[in-house]
Design a protein around this motif. Structure first.
Motif, PDB file in Angstrom:
ATOM      1  N   UNK A  57       0.946  -1.173  -0.085  1.00  0.00           N
ATOM      2  CA  UNK A  57      -0.058  -0.134   0.118  1.00  0.00           C
ATOM      3  C   UNK A  57       0.739   1.367   0.058  1.00  0.00           C
ATOM      4  N   UNK A  58       2.034   1.335   0.901  1.00  0.00           N
ATOM      5  CA  UNK A  58       2.958   2.388   0.643  1.00  0.00           C
ATOM      6  C   UNK A  58       3.352   2.577  -0.829  1.00  0.00           C
ATOM      7  N   UNK A  59       3.743   1.495  -1.285  1.00  0.00           N
ATOM      8  CA  UNK A  59       4.314   1.682  -2.740  1.00  0.00           C
ATOM      9  C   UNK A  59       3.457   2.278  -3.614  1.00  0.00           C
ATOM     10  N   UNK A  60       1.969   1.770  -3.237  1.00  0.00           N
ATOM     11  CA  UNK A  60       1.026   2.409  -4.257  1.00  0.00           C
ATOM     12  C   UNK A  60       0.580   3.640  -4.076  1.00  0.00           C
ATOM     13  N   UNK A  61       0.960   4.381  -2.934  1.00  0.00           N
ATOM     14  CA  UNK A  61       0.499   5.731  -2.678  1.00  0.00           C
ATOM     15  C   UNK A  61       1.882   6.765  -3.171  1.00  0.00           C
ATOM     16  N   UNK A  62       2.898   5.883  -3.468  1.00  0.00           N
ATOM     17  CA  UNK A  62       3.849   6.700  -3.867  1.00  0.00           C
ATOM     18  C   UNK A  62       3.916   7.046  -5.414  1.00  0.00           C
ATOM     19  N   UNK A  63       3.189   6.248  -6.034  1.00  0.00           N
ATOM     20  CA  UNK A  63       3.092   6.327  -7.668  1.00  0.00           C
ATOM     21  C   UNK A  63       1.572   6.457  -8.017  1.00  0.00           C
ATOM     22  N   UNK A  64       0.860   7.426  -8.050  1.00  0.00           N
ATOM     23  CA  UNK A  64      -0.509   7.056  -8.597  1.00  0.00           C
ATOM     24  C   UNK A  64      -1.177   6.377 -10.073  1.00  0.00           C
ATOM     25  N   UNK A  65      -0.017   6.284 -10.420  1.00  0.00           N
ATOM     26  CA  UNK A  65      -0.162   5.546 -11.818  1.00  0.00           C
ATOM     27  C   UNK A  65       0.026   3.949 -11.998  1.00  0.00           C
ATOM     28  N   UNK A  66       0.618   3.564 -10.564  1.00  0.00           N
ATOM     29  CA  UNK A  66       0.385   2.248 -10.302  1.00  0.00           C
ATOM     30  C   UNK A  66      -0.978   1.838 -10.007  1.00  0.00           C
ATOM     31  N   UNK A  67      -1.457   0.768 -10.884  1.00  0.00           N
ATOM     32  CA  UNK A  67      -2.650   0.329 -10.834  1.00  0.00           C
ATOM     33  C   UNK A  67      -2.965  -0.711  -9.859  1.00  0.00           C
ATOM     34  N   UNK A  68      -2.181  -1.699  -9.642  1.00  0.00           N
ATOM     35  CA  UNK A  68      -1.834  -2.747  -8.516  1.00  0.00           C
ATOM     36  C   UNK A  68      -0.629  -3.308  -8.264  1.00  0.00           C
ATOM     37  N   UNK A  69      -0.425  -3.892  -7.089  1.00  0.00           N
ATOM     38  CA  UNK A  69       0.812  -4.511  -7.004  1.00  0.00           C
ATOM     39  C   UNK A  69       0.190  -5.785  -6.281  1.00  0.00           C
ATOM     40  N   UNK A  70       0.619  -7.020  -6.658  1.00  0.00           N
ATOM     41  CA  UNK A  70       0.093  -8.216  -6.235  1.00  0.00           C
ATOM     42  C   UNK A  70       1.442  -9.215  -5.950  1.00  0.00           C
ATOM     43  N   UNK A  71       0.901  -9.993  -5.007  1.00  0.00           N
ATOM     44  CA  UNK A  71       2.166 -11.214  -4.740  1.00  0.00           C
ATOM     45  C   UNK A  71       1.309 -12.444  -5.005  1.00  0.00           C
ATOM     46  N   UNK A  72       1.952 -13.396  -5.929  1.00  0.00           N
ATOM     47  CA  UNK A  72       1.113 -14.656  -6.275  1.00  0.00           C
ATOM     48  C   UNK A  72       2.036 -15.672  -5.946  1.00  0.00           C
ATOM     49  N   UNK A  73       1.646 -16.756  -5.349  1.00  0.00           N
ATOM     50  CA  UNK A  73       2.123 -17.765  -4.753  1.00  0.00           C
ATOM     51  C   UNK A  73       2.481 -19.072  -5.816  1.00  0.00           C
ATOM     52  N   UNK A  74       2.876 -19.950  -5.463  1.00  0.00           N
ATOM     53  CA  UNK A  74       3.428 -21.166  -6.741  1.00  0.00           C
ATOM     54  C   UNK A  74       2.071 -21.565  -7.123  1.00  0.00           C
ATOM     55  N   UNK A  75       1.056 -21.472  -6.410  1.00  0.00           N
ATOM     56  CA  UNK A  75      -0.454 -22.138  -6.699  1.00  0.00           C
ATOM     57  C   UNK A  75      -1.010 -21.120  -7.716  1.00  0.00           C
ATOM     58  N   UNK A  76      -0.435 -20.164  -8.031  1.00  0.00           N
ATOM     59  CA  UNK A  76      -1.301 -19.178  -8.793  1.00  0.00           C
ATOM     60  C   UNK A  76      -2.231 -18.270  -8.013  1.00  0.00           C
ATOM     61  N   UNK A  77      -2.156 -18.200  -6.543  1.00  0.00           N
ATOM     62  CA  UNK A  77      -3.457 -17.760  -5.921  1.00  0.00           C
ATOM     63  C   UNK A  77      -2.593 -16.368  -5.251  1.00  0.00           C
ATOM     64  N   UNK A  78      -3.376 -15.429  -5.324  1.00  0.00           N
ATOM     65  CA  UNK A  78      -2.965 -13.980  -4.887  1.00  0.00           C
ATOM     66  C   UNK A  78      -2.928 -13.911  -3.497  1.00  0.00           C
ATOM     67  N   UNK A 127       5.630 -14.808  -7.081  1.00  0.00           N
ATOM     68  CA  UNK A 127       5.959 -13.760  -8.172  1.00  0.00           C
ATOM     69  C   UNK A 127       5.481 -12.564  -7.408  1.00  0.00           C
ATOM     70  N   UNK A 128       6.407 -11.288  -7.677  1.00  0.00           N
ATOM     71  CA  UNK A 128       5.717 -10.104  -7.498  1.00  0.00           C
ATOM     72  C   UNK A 128       5.124  -9.350  -8.903  1.00  0.00           C
ATOM     73  N   UNK A 129       3.934  -8.820  -8.758  1.00  0.00           N
ATOM     74  CA  UNK A 129       3.482  -8.308 -10.047  1.00  0.00           C
ATOM     75  C   UNK A 129       3.146  -7.051  -9.902  1.00  0.00           C
ATOM     76  N   UNK A 130       3.471  -6.131 -10.631  1.00  0.00           N
ATOM     77  CA  UNK A 130       3.236  -4.581 -10.848  1.00  0.00           C
ATOM     78  C   UNK A 130       2.699  -4.171 -12.037  1.00  0.00           C
ATOM     79  N   UNK A 131       1.418  -3.612 -12.002  1.00  0.00           N
ATOM     80  CA  UNK A 131       0.646  -3.304 -13.065  1.00  0.00           C
ATOM     81  C   UNK A 131       0.688  -1.620 -13.073  1.00  0.00           C
ATOM     82  N   UNK A 132       1.239  -0.915 -14.350  1.00  0.00           N
ATOM     83  CA  UNK A 132       1.198   0.453 -14.140  1.00  0.00           C
ATOM     84  C   UNK A 132       0.683   1.119 -15.392  1.00  0.00           C
TER      85      UNK A 132
END
Length: 246
Positions: free
Chosen positions: A77-98, A145-150
């Protein structure tokens, strides 16, 4: 005073080539600016993702599982507030679950894991870019995996604004150049016409072009006759001065 037809014929090709060169320069500069801005944004986002990965892997090195990392959601959430153009940041495990997510939900985020097998990857889409960073447990065991959508709408809007400004400046430059060049050439042509008219008057030729050809032919004939007489006199003088044969 309107420019003459000759002035327009002389100026038109040069003005056209200048306009094409300026237009091509605008396109090249806008493309270069777009590429440079995109590279800077992607580098900045990659740095952000690397920082997050370092934090998460340092906590997993203490023996904590990925889904039990403390304050992971707050960090995102802190990284999301730093850049308003970041749509989402997700952490996905090996089972493809968020496991953790900050920002808008992205149902297609787990499906992106199957499109890239590298440790760090980037996917460009219309209006968005998605960056991925693999997470590893101690010993190099994959953890997720860390996913960042901008969003790239702001960058595209800025590039479009710069392109419009450059286009407007180019149009003004072309119009000003056309005006100066056409009337400059026209002034030069009129001065040449005045000079030719004074030369015709000094030589006794009519100002119009109808009787100019006969008078010019007569003048050329007189010059040729005078030159022939001069050559004859020169040859006669040479023969007179030559020593007589013994």
């Amino acid at each position: 005073m309107a420019p003459s037809r000759l002035s327009l014929l002389i100026a038109a090709p040069i003005v056209l080539v200048s306009a094409l060169a300026l237009g091509l320069g605008v396109v090249l500069q806008a493309t270069r600016l777009d590429d440079t801005t995109r590279a800077i944004d992607e580098s900045r986002l990659r740095f952000t993702l690397d920082e997050l990965r370092t934090q998460f892997e340092a906590r997993m090195a203490l023996g904590l599982p990925l889904n039990a990392l403390p304050d992971a959601a707050a960090v995102l959430e802190r990284e999301l507030r730093r850049d308003p153009d970041i749509v989402s940041i997700s952490v996905i495990d090996n089972a493809a679950a968020s496991v953790f997510r900050a920002g808008a939900a992205d149902a297609g985020a787990p499906a992106l894991l199957g499109q890239a097998a590298a440790r760090d990857w980037l996917l460009r889409e219309p209006g968005f870019i998605t960056l991925g960073a693999r997470l590893s447990q101690p010993g190099g065991i994959p953890a997720g995996t860390l996913l960042l959508r901008h969003a790239t709408h702001r960058q595209a809007g800025a590039i479009a604004l710069v392109a419009r400004e450059l286009t407007l400046a180019t149009v003004c430059a072309v119009l000003l150049t056309t005006f100066c060049f056409v009337f400059g050439v026209d002034l030069l042509v009129r001065r040449m016409d005045d000079t030719l008219a004074r030369m015709n008057a000094a030589l006794g030729l009519p100002p119009s072009g109808d009787g100019a050809a006969p008078h010019a032919a007569a003048l050329v004939g007189d010059v040729n006759l005078a030159a022939a007489n001069a050559l004859h006199d020169l040859a006669a003088g040479r023969d007179t001065l030559a020593p007589a044969p013994e």
